[in-house]
Design an enzyme around this catalytic site. Structure first.
Site, PDB file in Angstrom:
ATOM      1  N   GLY A 244      25.515  -9.461  -6.544  1.00 21.07           N
ATOM      2  CA  GLY A 244      24.184  -9.033  -6.977  1.00 21.07           C
ATOM      3  C   GLY A 244      24.009  -7.533  -7.029  1.00 21.07           C
TER       4      GLY A 244
ATOM      5  CG  ASP B  31      21.827 -10.620  -9.512  1.00 22.98           C
ATOM      6  OD1 ASP B  31      22.298 -10.941  -8.398  1.00 22.98           O
ATOM      7  OD2 ASP B  31      21.841 -11.394 -10.479  1.00 22.98           O
TER       8      ASP B  31
ATOM      9  N   GLY C 145      26.934 -13.773  -9.550  1.00 20.30           N
ATOM     10  CA  GLY C 145      28.007 -13.007  -8.931  1.00 20.30           C
ATOM     11  C   GLY C 145      27.476 -11.959  -7.973  1.00 20.30           C
TER      12      GLY C 145
ATOM     13  CB  THR D  67      23.243 -17.044  -8.576  1.00 18.36           C
ATOM     14  OG1 THR D  67      23.107 -15.993  -7.653  1.00 18.36           O
ATOM     15  CG2 THR D  67      22.060 -17.021  -9.508  1.00 18.36           C
TER      16      THR D  67
END
Ligand code: GLY
Length: 269
Positions: free
Chosen positions: A202, A180, A200, A150
């Site tokens: 999710g 996430d 990180g 991400t």
């Protein structure tokens, strides 16, 4: 403490190499240029995140990791302190999912997923991407760095805040998996007290409702560094990669329990 004229932070994801800091810096500089040219804070964040999506060293856009079947499904989201939010999930075939998420903010919807999101992006005239433009595709997972995650940006233009995220998700995950990023209050949150963008693992980020809880700490007056230290402690360093960038009117903090390329630019009034 004096208020900032602007603050902008970018990150290349939990696990991204510190030596890729130039990529995060290039994205931050693009965002600052956008602020200076009068772009909305939402557009500022999206322009910065698009630079990271176009850098194949990071797990987003052209750097996205493939799923177990070799498909490339991406998630992105953007939110500002004026109450706008837009996200896409498991979108395939578009170079800059962050621009699709931005386009969603101008509709009656909040999250578009899968083929519907792709059809929407096509109608909006957004740039497509074929799989041969993505260096890490295929089911040979030995060729790309599986540990990066991400990309993100948070910005304050002197008046409003925004946060944006984009990801290729987890390499080798089951197709259809969503982390996430497109879940409001999990990967990101922005309001009148500041902006937060996580990176990180999710599933763990979502289960902690990380971004809204970090934002609420900013809202009650905690300094960004205090919030960062507290939130990182929720994640077990051995099991869950986790990084965060966050800002309020007076300052910023960024950090990760892995290596993470990130950059910050701020100027006082
Ligand atoms: N943090 C991005 C993801 O887990 O999909």
């Amino acid at each position: 403490m004096s208020e900032k004229k602007y603050i902008l932070l970018t990150h290349g994801g939990a696990g991204s190499k510190n030596e890729y800091q130039d990529g995060a810096r290039k994205a931050a500089d693009t965002g600052i240029q956008a602020i200076n040219s009068g772009a909305s804070v939402m557009d500022v964040v999206c322009q910065a995140v698009a630079v990271l999506e176009n850098d194949s060293r990071f797990n987003a856009g052209v750097g996205s990791h493939p799923r177990a079947d070799g498909s490339v499904e991406m998630d992105a989201a953007v939110m500002d302190s004026l109450g706008n939010f837009g996200a896409v999930a498991v979108i395939e075939g578009f170079k800059n999912p962050i621009h699709v998420a931005n386009a969603v903010t101008r509709t009656q919807y909040k999250v578009l997923a899968g083929q519907g999101a792709a059809t929407f992006a096509q109608k909006a005239g957004l740039e497509t991407m074929t799989k041969d433009q993505i260096p890490g595709t295929g089911t040979d997972f030995s060729t790309t760095d599986s540990s990066t995650d991400t990309v993100g940006c948070v910005a304050f233009d002197g008046t409003n805040f925004a946060a944006g995220l984009s990801t290729g998700g987890i390499k080798g995950a089951i197709p259809g998996r969503v982390g996430d990023v497109p879940l409001i209050g999990c990967g990101l949150y922005a309001g009148t007290a500041g902006a937060v963008a996580a990176t990180g693992d999710g599933e763990t980020i979502a289960m902690h409702m990380t971004a809204i809880r970090a934002y609420q700490m900013l809202e009650r007056g905690d300094a960004p560094q205090k919030v960062l230290d507290e939130v990182i402690s929720w994640f077990h360093p051995e099991d869950d990669a986790f990084g965060l960038i966050l800002i309020n009117r007076n300052g910023y903090a960024g950090g990760c329990n892995r290596s993470m390329a990130w950059a910050a630019v701020s100027e006082e009034k």
